[in-house]
Design a protein around this motif. Structure first.
Motif, PDB file in Angstrom:
ATOM      1  N   HIS A 112       1.695   3.922   3.598  1.00  0.00           N
ATOM      2  CA  HIS A 112       2.890   3.966   4.969  1.00  0.00           C
ATOM      3  C   HIS A 112       4.035   4.113   4.367  1.00  0.00           C
ATOM      4  CE1 HIS A 112      -0.161   2.139   7.610  1.00  0.00           C
ATOM      5  NE2 HIS A 112      -0.253   1.189   6.888  1.00  0.00           N
ATOM      6  N   THR A 113       5.024   4.394   5.445  1.00  0.00           N
ATOM      7  CA  THR A 113       6.329   4.616   5.238  1.00  0.00           C
ATOM      8  C   THR A 113       6.912   3.474   4.203  1.00  0.00           C
ATOM      9  OG1 THR A 113       6.560   5.471   7.316  1.00  0.00           O
ATOM     10  CG2 THR A 113       8.695   4.669   6.197  1.00  0.00           C
TER      11      THR A 113
ATOM     12  N   PHE B 161      -0.952  -6.889  -3.196  1.00  0.00           N
ATOM     13  CA  PHE B 161      -0.373  -8.133  -3.163  1.00  0.00           C
ATOM     14  C   PHE B 161      -1.061  -9.165  -3.540  1.00  0.00           C
ATOM     15  CE2 PHE B 161       1.532 -12.245  -1.980  1.00  0.00           C
ATOM     16  CZ  PHE B 161       2.688 -12.188  -2.345  1.00  0.00           C
TER      17      PHE B 161
ATOM     18  N   VAL C 203       6.345  -7.226   2.895  1.00  0.00           N
ATOM     19  CA  VAL C 203       6.275  -7.553   4.438  1.00  0.00           C
ATOM     20  C   VAL C 203       6.419  -9.054   4.471  1.00  0.00           C
ATOM     21  CG1 VAL C 203       4.863  -5.388   5.009  1.00  0.00           C
ATOM     22  CG2 VAL C 203       3.642  -7.756   4.377  1.00  0.00           C
TER      23      VAL C 203
ATOM     24  N   MET D 237      -0.565 -14.035   8.447  1.00  0.00           N
ATOM     25  CA  MET D 237      -0.392 -12.584   8.834  1.00  0.00           C
ATOM     26  C   MET D 237       0.930 -12.393   9.893  1.00  0.00           C
ATOM     27  SD  MET D 237      -2.559 -10.783   7.215  1.00  0.00           S
ATOM     28  CE  MET D 237      -3.823 -10.868   6.210  1.00  0.00           C
TER      29      MET D 237
ATOM     30  N   ARG E 161      15.438  -5.369   7.009  1.00  0.00           N
ATOM     31  CA  ARG E 161      15.626  -4.222   7.865  1.00  0.00           C
ATOM     32  C   ARG E 161      14.477  -3.930   8.619  1.00  0.00           C
ATOM     33  NH1 ARG E 161      11.414  -1.940   7.351  1.00  0.00           N
ATOM     34  NH2 ARG E 161      10.019  -1.461   5.616  1.00  0.00           N
TER      35      ARG E 161
ATOM     36  N   PRO F 221       0.652  -1.235   0.031  1.00  0.00           N
ATOM     37  CA  PRO F 221       0.025  -0.021   0.008  1.00  0.00           C
ATOM     38  C   PRO F 221       0.774   1.264   0.153  1.00  0.00           C
ATOM     39  CG  PRO F 221      -0.040  -1.041   2.147  1.00  0.00           C
ATOM     40  CD  PRO F 221       0.747  -1.920   1.204  1.00  0.00           C
TER      41      PRO F 221
ATOM     42  N   GLY G 134       0.194  -8.808   9.501  1.00  0.00           N
ATOM     43  CA  GLY G 134       0.323  -8.615   8.071  1.00  0.00           C
ATOM     44  C   GLY G 134       1.103  -7.228   7.729  1.00  0.00           C
ATOM     45  N   GLY G 135       1.909  -6.725   8.767  1.00  0.00           N
ATOM     46  CA  GLY G 135       2.569  -5.532   8.477  1.00  0.00           C
ATOM     47  C   GLY G 135       1.782  -4.288   8.883  1.00  0.00           C
TER      48      GLY G 135
ATOM     49  N   MET H 244      13.920   4.177   8.103  1.00  0.00           N
ATOM     50  CA  MET H 244      14.539   3.109   8.388  1.00  0.00           C
ATOM     51  C   MET H 244      15.733   3.105   9.358  1.00  0.00           C
ATOM     52  SD  MET H 244      12.859   0.771   6.801  1.00  0.00           S
ATOM     53  CE  MET H 244      11.415   1.850   7.457  1.00  0.00           C
TER      54      MET H 244
ATOM     55  N   GLY I 172      12.414  -0.735  10.803  1.00  0.00           N
ATOM     56  CA  GLY I 172      12.117   0.892  10.775  1.00  0.00           C
ATOM     57  C   GLY I 172      10.948   0.981  11.509  1.00  0.00           C
ATOM     58  N   MET I 173      10.361   2.362  11.568  1.00  0.00           N
ATOM     59  CA  MET I 173       9.226   2.812  12.137  1.00  0.00           C
ATOM     60  C   MET I 173       8.494   4.025  11.352  1.00  0.00           C
ATOM     61  SD  MET I 173       9.542   2.659  16.195  1.00  0.00           S
ATOM     62  CE  MET I 173       7.900   3.381  16.483  1.00  0.00           C
ATOM     63  N   THR I 174       7.450   4.397  11.438  1.00  0.00           N
ATOM     64  CA  THR I 174       6.954   5.525  11.253  1.00  0.00           C
ATOM     65  C   THR I 174       7.674   7.022  11.532  1.00  0.00           C
ATOM     66  OG1 THR I 174       4.826   4.664  10.755  1.00  0.00           O
ATOM     67  CG2 THR I 174       4.786   7.052  10.824  1.00  0.00           C
TER      68      THR I 174
ATOM     69  N   ARG J 197      -9.529 -11.631  14.937  1.00  0.00           N
ATOM     70  CA  ARG J 197      -9.726 -12.796  13.859  1.00  0.00           C
ATOM     71  C   ARG J 197     -10.343 -13.770  14.753  1.00  0.00           C
ATOM     72  NH1 ARG J 197      -6.984 -13.387   8.697  1.00  0.00           N
ATOM     73  NH2 ARG J 197      -7.300 -11.326   7.992  1.00  0.00           N
TER      74      ARG J 197
ATOM     75  N   THR K   3       4.604 -11.481   5.261  1.00  0.00           N
ATOM     76  CA  THR K   3       3.327 -12.192   4.737  1.00  0.00           C
ATOM     77  C   THR K   3       3.654 -12.584   3.030  1.00  0.00           C
ATOM     78  OG1 THR K   3       1.780 -11.400   6.278  1.00  0.00           O
ATOM     79  CG2 THR K   3       0.801 -12.317   4.168  1.00  0.00           C
ATOM     80  N   PHE K   4       4.370 -11.609   2.405  1.00  0.00           N
ATOM     81  CA  PHE K   4       4.556 -11.579   0.924  1.00  0.00           C
ATOM     82  C   PHE K   4       5.490 -12.960   0.703  1.00  0.00           C
ATOM     83  CE2 PHE K   4       4.403  -7.171  -0.878  1.00  0.00           C
ATOM     84  CZ  PHE K   4       3.255  -6.663  -0.171  1.00  0.00           C
TER      85      PHE K   4
HETATM   86  C1  MCA Z   1      -6.051  -7.330   4.953  1.00  0.00           C
HETATM   87  N1  MCA Z   1      -6.843  -7.750   6.073  1.00  0.00           N
HETATM   88  C2  MCA Z   1      -6.052  -7.790   7.154  1.00  0.00           C
HETATM   89  C3  MCA Z   1      -4.764  -7.248   6.688  1.00  0.00           C
HETATM   90  N2  MCA Z   1      -4.900  -6.861   5.480  1.00  0.00           N
HETATM   91  N3  MCA Z   1      -6.393  -8.485   8.391  1.00  0.00           N
HETATM   92  C4  MCA Z   1      -5.532  -8.439   9.211  1.00  0.00           C
HETATM   93  N4  MCA Z   1      -4.163  -7.668   8.986  1.00  0.00           N
HETATM   94  C5  MCA Z   1      -4.027  -7.252   7.751  1.00  0.00           C
HETATM   95  N5  MCA Z   1      -2.693  -6.753   7.477  1.00  0.00           N
HETATM   96  C6  MCA Z   1      -8.332  -8.390   6.037  1.00  0.00           C
HETATM   97  C7  MCA Z   1      -8.882  -7.729   4.845  1.00  0.00           C
HETATM   98  O1  MCA Z   1      -9.735  -6.606   5.172  1.00  0.00           O
HETATM   99  C8  MCA Z   1      -9.823  -8.942   4.684  1.00  0.00           C
HETATM  100  O2  MCA Z   1     -11.031  -8.911   5.622  1.00  0.00           O
HETATM  101  C9  MCA Z   1      -9.340 -10.276   5.117  1.00  0.00           C
HETATM  102  O3  MCA Z   1      -8.243  -9.740   5.978  1.00  0.00           O
HETATM  103  C10 MCA Z   1      -8.457 -10.853   3.922  1.00  0.00           C
HETATM  104  O4  MCA Z   1      -7.552 -10.361   3.546  1.00  0.00           O
HETATM  105  P1  MCA Z   1      -6.676 -10.784   2.447  1.00  0.00           P
HETATM  106  O5  MCA Z   1      -7.287 -10.828   0.904  1.00  0.00           O
HETATM  107  O6  MCA Z   1      -6.129 -12.269   2.891  1.00  0.00           O
HETATM  108  O7  MCA Z   1      -5.618  -9.732   2.480  1.00  0.00           O
HETATM  109  P2  MCA Z   1      -4.736  -9.119   1.455  1.00  0.00           P
HETATM  110  O8  MCA Z   1      -5.428  -8.054   0.898  1.00  0.00           O
HETATM  111  O9  MCA Z   1      -3.985  -9.925   0.818  1.00  0.00           O
HETATM  112  O10 MCA Z   1      -3.651  -8.298   2.265  1.00  0.00           O
HETATM  113  C11 MCA Z   1      -2.808  -8.815   3.309  1.00  0.00           C
HETATM  114  C12 MCA Z   1      -1.377  -8.191   3.138  1.00  0.00           C
HETATM  115  C13 MCA Z   1      -1.682  -6.563   3.304  1.00  0.00           C
HETATM  116  C14 MCA Z   1      -0.936  -8.610   1.758  1.00  0.00           C
HETATM  117  C15 MCA Z   1      -0.640  -8.532   4.204  1.00  0.00           C
HETATM  118  O11 MCA Z   1      -2.331  -6.273   4.679  1.00  0.00           O
HETATM  119  C16 MCA Z   1      -0.350  -5.750   3.192  1.00  0.00           C
HETATM  120  O12 MCA Z   1       0.099  -5.375   1.916  1.00  0.00           O
HETATM  121  N6  MCA Z   1       0.095  -5.390   4.121  1.00  0.00           N
HETATM  122  C17 MCA Z   1       1.289  -4.608   4.065  1.00  0.00           C
HETATM  123  C18 MCA Z   1       1.324  -3.442   4.932  1.00  0.00           C
HETATM  124  C19 MCA Z   1       2.174  -2.432   5.195  1.00  0.00           C
HETATM  125  O13 MCA Z   1       2.720  -1.857   4.064  1.00  0.00           O
HETATM  126  N7  MCA Z   1       3.047  -2.340   6.136  1.00  0.00           N
HETATM  127  C20 MCA Z   1       3.799  -1.291   6.240  1.00  0.00           C
HETATM  128  C21 MCA Z   1       3.468  -0.193   7.679  1.00  0.00           C
HETATM  129  P3  MCA Z   1     -12.452  -9.301   4.948  1.00  0.00           P
HETATM  130  O14 MCA Z   1     -12.297 -10.936   4.813  1.00  0.00           O
HETATM  131  O15 MCA Z   1     -13.355  -9.337   6.277  1.00  0.00           O
HETATM  132  O16 MCA Z   1     -12.926  -8.565   3.886  1.00  0.00           O
HETATM  133  S1  MCA Z   1       4.752  -0.194   8.724  1.00  0.00           S
HETATM  134  C22 MCA Z   1       5.925   0.770   7.978  1.00  0.00           C
HETATM  135  O17 MCA Z   1       5.770   1.546   7.046  1.00  0.00           O
HETATM  136  C23 MCA Z   1       7.102   0.627   9.053  1.00  0.00           C
HETATM  137  C24 MCA Z   1       7.958   2.008   8.949  1.00  0.00           C
HETATM  138  C25 MCA Z   1       8.336  -0.259   8.189  1.00  0.00           C
HETATM  139  O18 MCA Z   1       8.997  -0.694   9.051  1.00  0.00           O
HETATM  140  O19 MCA Z   1       7.910  -0.516   7.008  1.00  0.00           O
END
Ligand code: MCA
Ligand code: AMP
Length: 495
Positions: A203-204, A227, A245, A433, A295, A200, A401-402, A303, A297-299, A464, A247-248
């Motif tokens: 986020h950072t 993803f 993340v 996740m 690596r 997405p 899931g990150g 990093m 990091g945090m918001t 969940r 999960t990928f």
């Molecule tokens: C989606 N759902 C989730 C998540 N993502 N539930 C819990 N945790 C999640 N991370 C929900 C959906 O709304 C959906 O609900 C159900 O779970 C199934 O979704 P699914 O299709 O399996 O999920 P997806 O769309 O494939 O997404 C999972 C994902 C995604 C690929 C892991 O969440 C993702 O791209 N995460 C990356 C986040 C990220 O960029 N984090 C960085 C921030 P329902 O079934 O009810 O509709 S941290 C940051 O920036 C710091 C600085 C760092 O260090 O990076």
């Protein structure tokens, strides 16, 4: 003099470049074209009445236009505040109000739900008068560059806390640019790189780490809406790098198509945002021959540490501090420095560290020391040779899931439901996740009623699993023992 603002370093050198920047749904968008879009967005911000330092809240789906909204804000000096598309209208209302934003840009489908609380423009493509796209279309594709310096605010990214409401982390040009420069060098990004971008962009990780590093290196990004396993597998043969993340990586490993041939042209896989199990790291190496580079990091800090490009990418560790970042492991109680090998809280200082929380001097003072060290709340040990291993969190946080889920926020929502006496939200291991949120509730209420009562929270924050019990385990001081709950629920999602 070396460029010291995002515009000067990331955009100005590429104004006339025909080199590809984005690939999106089979279409290529070159640097010059993207920067013309960004200039239109910059002019549109001005036309909408926004000037230097004004905040814009952007809650839109992933697309090249969404990235141009970020780039345009950088050019116009508008402070960019991106939001997760999963956030509900109530959640969005808080961010608008807290930041004092002048404008909200959203997708047309959410316009009605988000109305109220100030001006709203959408990304409707039908020439609607309430459309930011329409406003962009009326603008020139060159724009003035706002007066700014390295200490000017570039973005406000909200991060929840273990107590109270979300806090806006103030990030300057220096914060973001210095990090992009360090990472580009460390990870050897060049104009030959094609990055798989399936993260997405609110986020950072997806917005700054991926995008700013690519822009700085003049590489390109294959932008995927999200993803999607099949799409990523189809893209791997023509890419060179991926950021993701954990999960990928576990999802890729669950697919038989992942092998050496598929990843033969890749030069680098990077992981972060959540702990990558050493086992996942090792399995990925065994299947593909690639050692994932982890690596940390945090918001608030972008990093802070990274495993090396050349040298030992040590599974289960987040590597060493970035060159300009100082890292200390300190006693969480006394703040005293701890020697190598001892567990303490990670504190970091450097050009990457944010300026504090928007309008929250007290919260800032709790986490950012007067000498500039930021208390991360992550527990770790550092080896003699500098490698950091994260062993836990001093903060009550679930990373699913990150994405961060703050138990306190979910508990407050549960406790407000009729019949609930109290609740505890914990994170337990989840095969997909990494961690999943689980709610343990005391009260006269059915689990389904708890679940349906949480619709005001973004879906990823919703537990969940919900369990109703007669009492929560407590220690002799009467404090709820979350560690005991985590232990008794550890195998809830075991496959
Ligand atoms: C989606 N759902 C989730 C998540 N993502 N539930 C819990 N945790 C999640 N991370 C929900 C959906 O709304 C959906 O609900 C159900 O779970 C199934 O979704 P699914 O299709 O399996 O999920 P997806 O769309 O494939 O997404 C999972 C994902 C995604 C690929 C892991 O969440 C993702 O791209 N995460 C990356 C986040 C990220 O960029 N984090 C960085 C921030 P329902 O079934 O009810 O509709 S941290 C940051 O920036 C710091 C600085 C760092 O260090 O990076
Ligand atoms: P956020 O507040 O969304 O920026 O999330 C930052 C948090 O993600 C950090 O404080 C860590 O707890 C966690 N995190 C980021 N990268 C890693 C990593 N490589 N290993 C373990 N935890 C990580």
């Amino acid at each position: 003099m070396a460029p010291n603002t995002l515009y000067d370093a990331l955009f100005a050198p590429h104004m006339d470049s025909a080199a590809p920047f984005l690939e999106w749904q089979g279409r290529r968008i070159g640097y010059a074209k993207f920067l013309r879009l960004a200039a239109r967005a910059a002019n549109a911000y001005a036309a909408a009445g926004l000037g230097t330092g004004d905040r814009v809240v952007v809650q839109v789906g992933k697309s090249p236009i969404a990235l141009a909204l970020y780039a345009g804000a950088v050019q116009a000096g508008v402070v960019y505040l991106p939001l997760n598309t999963a956030y509900t209208p109530d959640e969005v209302a808080y961010f608008r109000e807290d930041s004092g934003a002048r404008l909200l840009i959203c997708d047309p489908v959410s316009e009605q739900a988000l109305a109220g609380g100030g001006p709203v423009l959408t990304l409707a493509a039908d020439g609607d008068s309430g459309s930011f796209l329409d406003l962009m279309a009326k603008q020139e594709d060159v724009a003035p560059v706002a007066e700014r310096g390295p200490d000017t605010l570039a973005a406000l990214l909200y991060t929840s806390g273990t107590t109270g409401r979300s806090k806006g982390a103030m990030l300057t040009h220096r914060n973001l640019l210095s990090n992009a420069q360090a990472l580009r060098e460390l990870w050897r990004f060049t104009d030959r790189d094609r990055l798989i971008h399936a993260l997405p962009i609110f986020h950072t990780h997806g917005l700054f780490v991926a995008t700013n590093v690519t822009l700085l290196a003049r590489g390109s990004m294959i932008l995927l809406p999200r993803f999607d396993l099949d799409a990523v597998i189809a893209t791997l043969p023509r890419a060179t790098t991926m950021m993701g993340v954990p999960t990928f990586y576990t999802r890729l490993l669950d697919d038989d198509r992942l092998d050496r041939a598929l990843t033969a042209d890749m030069r680098l896989f990077i992981s972060g945002s959540a702990p990558l199990l050493a086992e996942t790291h090792d399995r990925f190496t065994a299947r593909t021959g690639h050692r994932i580079l982890e690596r940390y990091g945090m918001t608030e800090t972008s990093m802070s540490t990274s495993n090396p490009y050349e040298g030992d990418r040590r599974a289960g560790t987040v590597g060493q501090p970035l060159p300009a970042t100082e890292l200390k492991i300190r006693d969480p109680e006394t703040g005293a420095d701890l020697p190598p090998g001892e567990i303490g809280v990670i504190e970091v200082r450097g050009p990457n560290v944010f300026q504090g929380y928007w309008n929250m001097p007290d919260k800032t003072a709790e986490e950012l020391r007067p000498d500039g060290f930021f208390i991360t709340g992550d527990l770790a040990v550092q080896a003699e040779d500098g490698y950091v291993t994260i062993v836990g969190r001093a903060k009550d946080l679930v990373i699913s899931g990150g994405l961060n889920v703050y138990p306190k926020e979910v508990e407050e929502a549960i406790d407000a439901l009729p019949g609930v006496v109290e609740s505890a939200v914990i994170g337990v291991p989840h095969p997909d996740m990494g961690e999943a949120a689980v709610a343990v509730v005391v009260g006269d209420i059915a689990p389904d009623t708890v679940r349906s009562g949480l619709s005001g929270l973004a879906p990823f924050k919703q537990p969940r699993h919900v369990e109703v019990v007669s009492e929560l385990p407590r220690n002799t001081m009467g404090k709820v023992q979350k560690a005991a709950l985590r232990k008794s629920h550890a195998r809830l999602f075991a496959s």
